[in-house]
Design an enzyme around this catalytic site. Structure first.
Site, short mmCIF file in Angstrom:
data_model
loop_
_atom_site.label_atom_id
_atom_site.label_comp_id
_atom_site.label_asym_id
_atom_site.label_seq_id
_atom_site.Cartn_x
_atom_site.Cartn_y
_atom_site.Cartn_z
N ASP A 1 38.84 48.31 34.75
CA ASP A 1 37.85 47.75 35.67
C ASP A 1 38.57 47.18 36.89
OD1 ASP A 1 38.25 44.60 35.29
OD2 ASP A 1 38.43 45.57 33.32
N ASP B 1 38.25 43.95 37.88
CA ASP B 1 38.12 42.50 37.78
C ASP B 1 36.86 42.08 38.54
OD1 ASP B 1 39.44 40.30 36.43
OD2 ASP B 1 39.76 39.45 38.41
#
Length: 292
Positions: A209, A211
């Site tokens: 991802d 973040d």
């Protein structure tokens, strides 16, 4: 049989490795308590692997409660020559996209609730962490990941946070200002303990991802992490097979950084001031120098 014995610490999503020949499991007792789970041993070709799921099978352990000292001690007792950490991480850089792998070469340790050393009162030691990963193992693991079809970044700074919560936006912005590249919760103090145990260590960080620093994007959640984690885990297992091919028939020598001898000049406490109880606990990680 190859002289390499690769300890693999599997992070979130990687709780087992299929395809080992001569597969077996073993429980290892350590003076530092129980490791996260049983060790699984086996071969891929002529290279021996020892696998340990960091969070335990079923993901029972939070990042704070992983028994880091017991895990490294257990891998040392199992005869590992090198340790490869395979870990999920968030990206702090646009160019490190979900699904990419990052061969981390630096760490910033922001954890605060974990035991970070095998040494202590009665046996003090200071090891260098200037270059915290084994350059040779990191290169080999990166080559293997590329052969498995993954986009690999050959360097990156890993911010280790305590967790178990994900970052606030303010924290994510701060870590980007510090020029960190990825963020995770588990590679510290693991890398420090591996160095104290004279085990060459490398991190294969799997980006799941971005973040929460991208204002236009949805904040990180377990749901979107799990979605990308499955494909990352499949690629990581392929990378282990490719790593075995790269190591097959290659005699193992000391790491170019001489990590296997890093305790030669690290012990501070005078012999007559050393705590015998602590020395007994250090039999695996530091026995080479303490028995000399």
């Amino acid at each position: 049989m190859s002289e390499w014995v690769i300890g693999v610490i599997g992070g979130s999503g990687l709780y087992d490795v299929e395809g080992f020949e001569d597969r077996d499991t073993m429980r290892v007792e350590t003076p530092w308590g129980e490791p996260s789970d049983e060790l699984t041993t086996g071969r891929i070709g002529d290279v021996r692997f020892v696998f340990l799921p960091r969070h335990g099978r079923g993901h029972r352990l939070t990042p704070t409660h992983v028994p880091y000292r017991a895990n490294i001690d257990a891998l040392k007792r199992a005869g590992c020559t090198d340790v490869l950490s395979i870990s999920a991480c968030g990206s702090l850089r646009e160019r490190y996209a979900p699904g990419d792998f990052v061969m981390v070469d630096q760490f910033i340790d922001r954890t605060f609730a974990r035991e970070k050393s095998f040494f202590g009162p009665g046996m003090v030691a200071h090891v260098s962490m200037a270059d915290p990963v084994c350059e040779r193992l990191s290169q080999l693991a990166g080559d293997a990941a590329e052969k498995a079809g993954v986009t690999v970044h050959r360097s990156g700074t890993y911010l280790a946070m305590e967790g178990p919560q994900f970052s606030s936006r303010a924290e994510s912005y701060l870590y980007r200002q510090w020029e960190c590249d990825v963020i995770g919760m588990t590679n510290m103090p693991e890398a420090k303990l591996a160095r104290e145990a004279e085990l060459p260590y490398a991190t294969m960080a799997m980006v799941t991802d971005y973040d929460c620093w991208r204002d236009a994007s949805e904040a990180v959640s377990v749901a979107n992490v799990l979605e990308i984690m499955q494909s990352n885990t499949t690629a990581a297992k392929k990378a282990l097979t490719e790593l075995a091919k790269l190591l097959s028939g290659v005699s193992r020598t000391l790491s170019p950084q001489a990590i296997e001898r890093c305790l030669d000049y690290a012990l501070i406490t005078a012999p007559d001031a050393r705590d015998p109880n602590l020395l007994a606990k250090l039999d695996a990680v530091a026995g080479r120098v303490l028995k000399a």
